[in-house]
Design a protein around this motif. Structure first.
Motif, PDB file in Angstrom:
ATOM      1  N   GLU A   1       0.823  -1.218   0.000  1.00 42.77           N
ATOM      2  CA  GLU A   1       0.000   0.000   0.000  1.00 42.77           C
ATOM      3  C   GLU A   1       0.857   1.268   0.000  1.00 42.77           C
ATOM      4  O   GLU A   1       0.481   2.272  -0.597  1.00 42.77           O
ATOM      5  N   TRP A   2       1.990   1.229   0.692  1.00 42.69           N
ATOM      6  CA  TRP A   2       2.845   2.415   0.768  1.00 42.69           C
ATOM      7  C   TRP A   2       3.524   2.739  -0.560  1.00 42.69           C
ATOM      8  O   TRP A   2       3.839   3.894  -0.844  1.00 42.69           O
ATOM      9  N   ILE A   3       3.809   1.742  -1.377  1.00 39.23           N
ATOM     10  CA  ILE A   3       4.554   1.941  -2.629  1.00 39.23           C
ATOM     11  C   ILE A   3       3.542   2.234  -3.737  1.00 39.23           C
ATOM     12  O   ILE A   3       3.023   1.330  -4.387  1.00 39.23           O
ATOM     13  N   ASP A   4       3.259   3.529  -3.960  1.00 36.14           N
ATOM     14  CA  ASP A   4       2.125   3.909  -4.793  1.00 36.14           C
ATOM     15  C   ASP A   4       2.446   4.424  -6.192  1.00 36.14           C
ATOM     16  O   ASP A   4       1.548   4.873  -6.899  1.00 36.14           O
ATOM     17  N   SER A   5       3.713   4.362  -6.599  1.00 33.73           N
ATOM     18  CA  SER A   5       4.049   4.795  -7.955  1.00 33.73           C
ATOM     19  C   SER A   5       5.379   4.180  -8.372  1.00 33.73           C
ATOM     20  O   SER A   5       6.193   3.810  -7.520  1.00 33.73           O
ATOM     21  N   PRO A   6       5.622   4.081  -9.691  1.00 33.24           N
ATOM     22  CA  PRO A   6       6.909   3.552 -10.156  1.00 33.24           C
ATOM     23  C   PRO A   6       8.089   4.412  -9.669  1.00 33.24           C
ATOM     24  O   PRO A   6       9.148   3.882  -9.342  1.00 33.24           O
ATOM     25  N   GLN A   7       7.888   5.743  -9.605  1.00 34.05           N
ATOM     26  CA  GLN A   7       8.960   6.634  -9.156  1.00 34.05           C
ATOM     27  C   GLN A   7       9.276   6.387  -7.675  1.00 34.05           C
ATOM     28  O   GLN A   7      10.440   6.344  -7.282  1.00 34.05           O
ATOM     29  N   PHE A   8       8.235   6.242  -6.874  1.00 35.49           N
ATOM     30  CA  PHE A   8       8.439   5.983  -5.447  1.00 35.49           C
ATOM     31  C   PHE A   8       9.085   4.615  -5.254  1.00 35.49           C
ATOM     32  O   PHE A   8       9.953   4.450  -4.393  1.00 35.49           O
ATOM     33  N   MET A   9       8.692   3.645  -6.064  1.00 37.04           N
ATOM     34  CA  MET A   9       9.301   2.308  -6.006  1.00 37.04           C
ATOM     35  C   MET A   9      10.800   2.400  -6.271  1.00 37.04           C
ATOM     36  O   MET A   9      11.598   1.836  -5.532  1.00 37.04           O
ATOM     37  N   LEU A  10      11.176   3.137  -7.307  1.00 39.13           N
ATOM     38  CA  LEU A  10      12.591   3.285  -7.647  1.00 39.13           C
ATOM     39  C   LEU A  10      13.339   3.992  -6.524  1.00 39.13           C
ATOM     40  O   LEU A  10      14.438   3.576  -6.134  1.00 39.13           O
ATOM     41  N   GLN A  11      12.736   5.031  -5.983  1.00 43.92           N
ATOM     42  CA  GLN A  11      13.399   5.767  -4.907  1.00 43.92           C
ATOM     43  C   GLN A  11      13.572   4.885  -3.670  1.00 43.92           C
ATOM     44  O   GLN A  11      14.596   4.936  -3.002  1.00 43.92           O
ATOM     45  N   TRP A  12      12.588   4.046  -3.365  1.00 42.07           N
ATOM     46  CA  TRP A  12      12.639   3.190  -2.183  1.00 42.07           C
ATOM     47  C   TRP A  12      13.570   1.999  -2.363  1.00 42.07           C
ATOM     48  O   TRP A  12      14.364   1.690  -1.485  1.00 42.07           O
ATOM     49  N   SER A  13      13.484   1.331  -3.519  1.00 42.47           N
ATOM     50  CA  SER A  13      14.177   0.045  -3.634  1.00 42.47           C
ATOM     51  C   SER A  13      15.236  -0.028  -4.713  1.00 42.47           C
ATOM     52  O   SER A  13      15.856  -1.081  -4.873  1.00 42.47           O
ATOM     53  N   GLY A  14      15.458   1.074  -5.447  1.00 45.27           N
ATOM     54  CA  GLY A  14      16.373   0.964  -6.567  1.00 45.27           C
ATOM     55  C   GLY A  14      15.811  -0.048  -7.562  1.00 45.27           C
ATOM     56  O   GLY A  14      14.595  -0.141  -7.732  1.00 45.27           O
ATOM     57  N   PRO A  15      16.664  -0.849  -8.181  1.00 48.91           N
ATOM     58  CA  PRO A  15      16.188  -1.788  -9.206  1.00 48.91           C
ATOM     59  C   PRO A  15      15.706  -3.133  -8.656  1.00 48.91           C
ATOM     60  O   PRO A  15      15.425  -4.049  -9.419  1.00 48.91           O
ATOM     61  N   THR A  16      15.584  -3.271  -7.340  1.00 47.17           N
ATOM     62  CA  THR A  16      15.261  -4.564  -6.734  1.00 47.17           C
ATOM     63  C   THR A  16      13.913  -5.115  -7.169  1.00 47.17           C
ATOM     64  O   THR A  16      13.772  -6.303  -7.409  1.00 47.17           O
ATOM     65  N   PHE A  17      12.896  -4.260  -7.231  1.00 48.18           N
ATOM     66  CA  PHE A  17      11.537  -4.715  -7.524  1.00 48.18           C
ATOM     67  C   PHE A  17      10.991  -4.054  -8.773  1.00 48.18           C
ATOM     68  O   PHE A  17      11.459  -3.004  -9.179  1.00 48.18           O
TER      69      PHE A  17
END
Length: 179
Positions: free
Chosen positions: A17-33
């Motif tokens: 639920e917290w990871i709400d956009s591709p940009q936020f995903m990249l900022q949070w996890s880098g290329p992991t997910f």
């Protein structure tokens, strides 16, 4: 105050639920997910984590007063031979507690695990250069910028720069004594 406890399957839904956009995903996890974050990706993420000789220790962040899960942090690439590891996936997911020093407590907590429990010598991390609040938090904890990785990650049509930062055990112990 916060507490770090092992991240497990019961925490998947909240993190997704917290990871709400591709940009936020990249900022949070880098290329992991890959976005969107899924339970199957998280299953793989925790598969070999949180055991005695694991290469990754993955935590949820709990606000002790309320018992509520408010964040996430990991210590990965644990190399017991060279006594090093890397902090990653730092997230204060509950926006109502941002700006209250929780990030500093999270970093201090994970460094305590790294240096006091795992007896490591060096801990590193990467942070995008525009994330000034995170950079300030890491510098307050004693991290030193080692270098800028230019255009290290691609976000749609633009590239993002990333600071590589680290702290050594003796630097951390000196910081702790100064507190």
């Amino acid at each position: 105050m916060i507490e770090l406890k092992y991240f497990d399957r019961s925490d998947f839904k909240q993190l997704i639920e917290w990871i709400d956009s591709p940009q936020f995903m990249l900022q949070w996890s880098g290329p992991t997910f890959e976005y969107p974050l899924t339970e199957s990706q998280l299953e793989k993420y925790i598969e070999n984590a949180n055991s005695e000789n694991a290469e990754a220790m993955i935590y949820k962040v709990i606000e002790t007063e309320t018992g509520k899960v408010i964040g996430h942090i990991s210590l990965g690439r644990i190399d017991r031979k060279h006594k090093s590891a890397r902090i990653g996936k730092v997230l204060i997911g509950d926006q109502s507690v941002r700006g209250k020093g929780i990030g500093q407590q999270m970093i201090n907590g994970i460094l305590s695990i790294a240096f006091d429990e795992l007896h490591l010598h060096r801990v590193s991390l990467g942070v995008f250069d525009f994330n000034t609040s995170a950079i300030t938090c890491y510098e307050k904890a004693g991290f030193i910028k080692e270098g800028l990785l230019r255009d290290s990650s691609k976000n749609i049509d633009e590239y993002w720069n990333q600071w590589e930062m680290s702290i050594l055990e003796n630097e951390w112990r000196e910081m702790k004594q100064g507190l």
